[in-house]
Design a protein around this motif. Structure first.
Motif, PDB file in Angstrom:
ATOM      1  N   GLU A 189       1.046  -1.212  -0.151  1.00  0.00           N
ATOM      2  CA  GLU A 189       0.211  -0.013  -0.085  1.00  0.00           C
ATOM      3  C   GLU A 189       0.784   1.217  -0.012  1.00  0.00           C
ATOM      4  N   GLN A 222       0.701   4.210  -2.727  1.00  0.00           N
ATOM      5  CA  GLN A 222       0.441   5.428  -2.418  1.00  0.00           C
ATOM      6  C   GLN A 222       1.626   6.497  -2.753  1.00  0.00           C
ATOM      7  N   LYS A 251     -11.545   2.453   7.839  1.00  0.00           N
ATOM      8  CA  LYS A 251     -11.520   2.314   6.426  1.00  0.00           C
ATOM      9  C   LYS A 251     -12.209   3.516   5.756  1.00  0.00           C
ATOM     10  N   MET A 284      -8.939   5.587   5.632  1.00  0.00           N
ATOM     11  CA  MET A 284      -7.853   5.238   4.749  1.00  0.00           C
ATOM     12  C   MET A 284      -8.183   5.397   3.428  1.00  0.00           C
ATOM     13  N   ASP A 285      -9.399   5.193   2.896  1.00  0.00           N
ATOM     14  CA  ASP A 285     -10.193   5.420   1.704  1.00  0.00           C
ATOM     15  C   ASP A 285      -9.760   7.202   1.424  1.00  0.00           C
ATOM     16  N   GLY A 300      -6.144   7.897   1.025  1.00  0.00           N
ATOM     17  CA  GLY A 300      -5.351   7.224  -0.135  1.00  0.00           C
ATOM     18  C   GLY A 300      -5.381   8.163  -1.249  1.00  0.00           C
ATOM     19  N   SER A 349      -7.819   3.734  -1.070  1.00  0.00           N
ATOM     20  CA  SER A 349      -6.819   2.664  -0.435  1.00  0.00           C
ATOM     21  C   SER A 349      -6.900   1.432  -1.517  1.00  0.00           C
ATOM     22  N   THR A 352      -5.913  -4.061   8.690  1.00  0.00           N
ATOM     23  CA  THR A 352      -6.289  -2.713   8.228  1.00  0.00           C
ATOM     24  C   THR A 352      -5.598  -1.607   8.852  1.00  0.00           C
ATOM     25  N   THR A 401      -2.009  -1.554   7.435  1.00  0.00           N
ATOM     26  CA  THR A 401      -2.338  -0.714   6.082  1.00  0.00           C
ATOM     27  C   THR A 401      -2.450   0.689   6.271  1.00  0.00           C
ATOM     28  N   ALA A 402      -3.266   1.019   7.253  1.00  0.00           N
ATOM     29  CA  ALA A 402      -3.708   2.668   7.518  1.00  0.00           C
ATOM     30  C   ALA A 402      -2.383   3.344   7.946  1.00  0.00           C
ATOM     31  N   ILE A 453      -0.586   3.778   4.610  1.00  0.00           N
ATOM     32  CA  ILE A 453      -0.852   5.094   3.802  1.00  0.00           C
ATOM     33  C   ILE A 453      -0.628   6.359   4.452  1.00  0.00           C
TER      34      ILE A 453
END
Length: 452
Positions: free
Chosen positions: A15, A19, A68, A71-72, A75, A79, A351, A354-355, A358
């Motif tokens: 990720e 990014q 989430k 994150m979206d 990103g 994401s 998540t 992954t966050a 990002i």
């Protein structure tokens, strides 16, 4: 734009690489598989998930759902992980559950197709020079681990044995059965919440621990236990009095509800955050299965309706003592352009890892452009996670999942709210504050590159 390096082709590293590329940087993504395998992975695909195949709830009023959304939003174009997960979705109720083979295939294809990403297969043995993100996760190689330890110093190195006690929500506790006190009145005198037990309650608790079903564990988790962090069920098997003379010793803790008498045993809960929204069951690291933890630990007085924000565990892991070793944005103190991301920072969960990837990518983009790194406010889920990482007590630091106990409590003026209403208000505030933070720091990417 700059040439940057990302080490680790797992969820967070993949990720972060994507990014950075979407922000216009040329990225070299290092992944040691298949040149060097791990005991957990089965393929050489990027973003391979090796445990559960669910990314948990997408409900926006759930802590994982809120994360989430953030994150979206942060990103570039959203994401990558969430996009690939939604494309690989299989039935799983409200959880974002995926076909793990299809998911890893989509992650790999997206990375391979990006014109600004070069994938380098092979082990990285030393911390890279220049702008970089290290996201090597819980199975960081021995050589790179040694390089990290040298950079941090022996006092702030990596943990290779992860003993975690459960954490419960403050609002779910029955305070009438608990009392606030420190053993012998030390510290502030009321640093802990204490759950007293009679002999009958203690005997039943020990029997439940002795017969509870445990996880067998992966081969890569099978490590010898340290005497200082034995699973609580192992201590129970050593004899009926072991826990009474260990983490459940009642001495120095007279029970006010019992007229100052001593309990047969006491479970202590230690504050996990400044606001007292989360409490850790001291000494309760465990290999019990999650349903067994819920069943057995809810027999503790005052915890009958406890909401568990983190489950106990004990396994092989590699993570940094973030609050002792890293800056607020997750870099080496003397190298702001060398950041860590993912599970190695001390977050737990797909998540969450992954966050942090990002956020690290957004901050590395800022650093190479001569700007200061920024952290979301603690009223947001991502900001709450980062605050936990940087402000935890280094002596008791352990990985954490996202939960509402991480973020600032609401100012209610003493008004009582139902749990559902409170969550709605917390999410509404978090969404507004996260958007305002992004706008204040010009973090929105107007025209990210097209996805591969």
């Amino acid at each position: 734009m700059a040439e940057v390096t990302v080490v680790g082709g797992g969820l967070s590293g993949s990720e972060a690489a994507y990014q950075l590329a979407e922000r216009g940087h040329d990225v070299t993504l290092h992944e040691m598989r298949p040149v060097r395998g791990t005991p957990a992975h089965q393929t050489d695909r990027l973003g391979e998930i090796v445990c559960s195949n669910t990314f948990k709830s997408e409900d926006p009023h759930n802590a994982h759902g809120l994360l989430k959304l953030e994150m979206d939003e942060l990103g570039a174009g959203g994401s990558l992980l969430l996009a690939c997960a939604r494309e690989s979705r299989i039935p799983g109720g409200t959880a974002l559950t995926v076909d793990r083979i299809e998911f890893a295939g989509r992650m790999t294809a997206a990375i391979e197709a990006h014109p600004r990403i070069r994938i380098a297969r092979g082990e990285v043995e030393n911390l890279p020079s220049g702008p970089a993100i290290v996201a090597t996760g819980p199975l960081t190689s021995d050589a790179l681990s040694l390089s990290i330890r040298r950079a941090l110093g022996s006092d702030h190195g990596l943990a290779f044995f992860d003993a975690i006690a459960p954490v419960v929500s403050d609002e779910s506790l029955d305070k009438e059965q608990l009392f606030a006190a420190s053993r012998w009145g030390k510290g502030e005198g009321d640093d802990y919440l204490n759950a007293p037990m009679t002999k009958e309650q203690y005997d039943a608790f020990i029997e439940a621990l002795r017969t509870g079903e445990e996880y067998a564990g992966h081969d890569w988790e099978n490590v010898p236990y340290f005497e200082g962090c034995l699973p609580i069920e192992v201590m129970a098997h050593r004899g009926p009095e072991t826990l009474r003379f260990g983490p459940m010793k009642p001495v120095g803790l007279p029970v006010p509800q019992w007229g100052g008498k001593r309990a047969w045993a006491v479970i202590q809960l230690r504050r996990e955050d400044r606001a007292g929204q989360m409490w850790n069951l001291v000494g309760f690291q465990t290999r019990l299965k999650i349903p067994e933890q819920k069943r057995i630990f809810r027999t503790i007085p005052g915890l009958e309706n406890a909401e568990f924000l983190r489950w106990g565990s004990i396994h092989r892991n590699t993570y940094l003592n973030f609050p002792a070793a890293l800056t607020a944005h997750g870099s080496l103190p003397d190298r702001p352009e060398l950041m860590f991301a993912g599970q190695i920072t001390g977050v737990e969960g797909y998540t969450e890892s992954t966050a942090i990837g990002i956020l690290a990518a957004a901050n590395l983009d800022r650093v190479v452009r001569g700007l200061d790194p920024v952290i979301p406010p603690p009223t947001t889920m991502m900001g709450g996670l980062m605050r936990y990482l940087r402000e935890s007590d280094p002596a008791h630091f352990a990985p954490m999942n996202s939960n509402f106990g991480l973020i600032d409590p609401l100012e209610t003026g003493g008004k009582k709210m139902k749990k559902e209403e409170k969550r709605e208000r917390l999410v509404e505030r978090a969404r507004a504050d996260f958007g305002a933070w992004m706008d204040a720091h010009d973090l929105r990417v107007a025209e990210p590159a097209a996805r591969g």
